[in-house]
Design a protein around this motif. Structure first.
Motif, short mmCIF file in Angstrom:
data_model
loop_
_atom_site.label_atom_id
_atom_site.label_comp_id
_atom_site.label_asym_id
_atom_site.label_seq_id
_atom_site.Cartn_x
_atom_site.Cartn_y
_atom_site.Cartn_z
N ARG A 28 20.97 67.24 48.57
CA ARG A 28 21.31 68.52 49.10
C ARG A 28 20.91 69.08 50.62
N PHE A 29 19.18 68.45 50.62
CA PHE A 29 18.94 68.86 51.93
C PHE A 29 18.49 67.90 52.97
N GLY A 30 18.92 66.48 52.73
CA GLY A 30 19.31 65.90 53.66
C GLY A 30 17.18 64.99 53.41
N GLU A 31 17.64 63.65 54.04
CA GLU A 31 16.28 63.04 53.96
C GLU A 31 14.54 63.67 54.46
N THR A 32 15.26 64.15 55.73
CA THR A 32 13.94 64.83 56.37
C THR A 32 13.46 64.83 54.92
N PHE A 33 13.64 66.79 54.45
CA PHE A 33 13.51 67.81 53.52
C PHE A 33 13.29 66.67 52.30
N ALA A 34 13.37 66.16 51.80
CA ALA A 34 13.30 65.20 50.94
C ALA A 34 12.06 64.55 50.64
N ARG A 36 9.35 65.10 52.83
CA ARG A 36 8.32 66.05 52.86
C ARG A 36 7.86 66.82 51.68
N ASN A 37 8.90 66.91 50.86
CA ASN A 37 8.71 67.32 49.99
C ASN A 37 8.26 66.51 48.41
N LEU A 38 8.55 65.20 48.65
CA LEU A 38 7.68 64.37 48.07
C LEU A 38 6.32 63.74 48.50
N PHE A 212 2.23 68.46 55.27
CA PHE A 212 2.24 68.83 53.84
C PHE A 212 3.89 69.11 53.17
N PHE A 213 4.79 70.14 53.98
CA PHE A 213 5.37 71.36 53.38
C PHE A 213 6.72 71.15 55.27
N ALA A 214 7.73 71.21 53.68
CA ALA A 214 9.55 71.40 54.51
C ALA A 214 9.92 73.38 53.85
N VAL A 215 10.41 73.55 54.16
CA VAL A 215 11.53 74.66 53.56
C VAL A 215 13.06 74.50 53.93
N CYS A 216 13.56 74.72 52.48
CA CYS A 216 14.78 74.59 52.25
C CYS A 216 15.45 76.28 51.57
N LYS A 217 16.49 76.65 52.11
CA LYS A 217 16.97 77.58 50.83
C LYS A 217 18.11 77.69 51.05
#
Length: 238
Positions: A28-34, A36-38, A212-217
């Motif tokens: 949904r949001f791409g490798e970078t966000f995934a 950072r969220n992990l 440790f955080f990334a933000v996607c909406k």
């Protein structure tokens, strides 16, 4: 052996959810966000495990009182967060567009609020059973009673918080995108794109100054509101 087996089952289920969440976020949001969220999820899980282990090493009766204090502290924080919702909305500036409640907010309502409501009801029944039951008011019984009360207060607070968050609309305001969980400032948004059928899904990616955080909406935009929303986003993020 039973305790070890339960921990293994718990870790297996936790690992499964982490993998599924990573795959969903990557699609949904791409490798970078995934990633950072992990990392964020693993950080908080590790912190919770370390705190739990540290509490277990405390001498009696401190483990019970630490847990009780934690329960009431989280309940107070949740209540304060609810009380400050209107202030955060005011700080977000003038209302530009109000959207319907988003799908992820409905999941907060149904899965989170309903789950904790059931837990809270069961915990309240257990608490009143302990209060009005034939118990000897020893130090151990008193600690156990406080533990039950703390759990009930915590679960009712979480249920109220999640249900209120689930019912909230998303609003595009002068200073950012507002819902009851947060305000995402326009200036923090790095990029946005339109996806889905009729380009009705708005996905915004934001940067924060936390490692440790990334933000996607992901926002579902009705066709009647899409031109207005597209104009606002292009103006604020262009």
């Amino acid at each position: 052996m039973t305790a070890v087996l339960l921990w293994l089952v718990f870790l297996a289920i936790l690992g499964m959810f982490l993998v599924l969440g990573y795959r969903r976020n990557r699609e949904r949001f791409g490798e970078t966000f995934a990633r950072r969220n992990l990392r964020s999820s693993l950080f908080w899980i590790l912190l919770a495990v370390l705190c739990g282990v540290a509490i277990e090493f405390l001498p009696e009766p401190w483990p019970t009182w630490v847990v009780v204090a934690f329960d009431f502290a989280v309940a107070v924080i949740a209540a304060a967060y609810i009380i400050r919702w209107s202030q955060r909305r005011y700080n977000a500036g003038v209302l530009l567009v109000r959207l319907r409640p988003q799908r992820h907010n409905k999941r907060w309502l149904f899965y989170g609020g309903l789950f904790f409501s059931v837990l809270a009801l069961l915990q309240t029944i257990a608490t009143f059973g302990a209060i009005y039951g034939d118990i000897a008011y020893t130090d151990t019984a008193t600690r156990n009673l406080w533990f039950l009360c703390g759990q009930a207060v915590l679960q009712w607070a979480l249920a109220a918080f999640l249900m209120a968050a689930g019912l909230a609309p998303t609003e595009l305001r002068d200073r950012g995108i507002y819902d009851r969980l947060s305000v995402l400032p326009w200036k923090a948004i790095d990029s946005y794109r339109w996806e889905g059928e009729n380009q009705s899904q708005l996905i915004v990616s934001a940067s924060r100054n936390f490692p440790f955080f990334a933000v996607c909406k992901q926002l579902s935009i009705p066709p009647t509101q899409r031109p207005e929303v597209a104009s606002i986003v292009a103006n604020k993020c262009g």
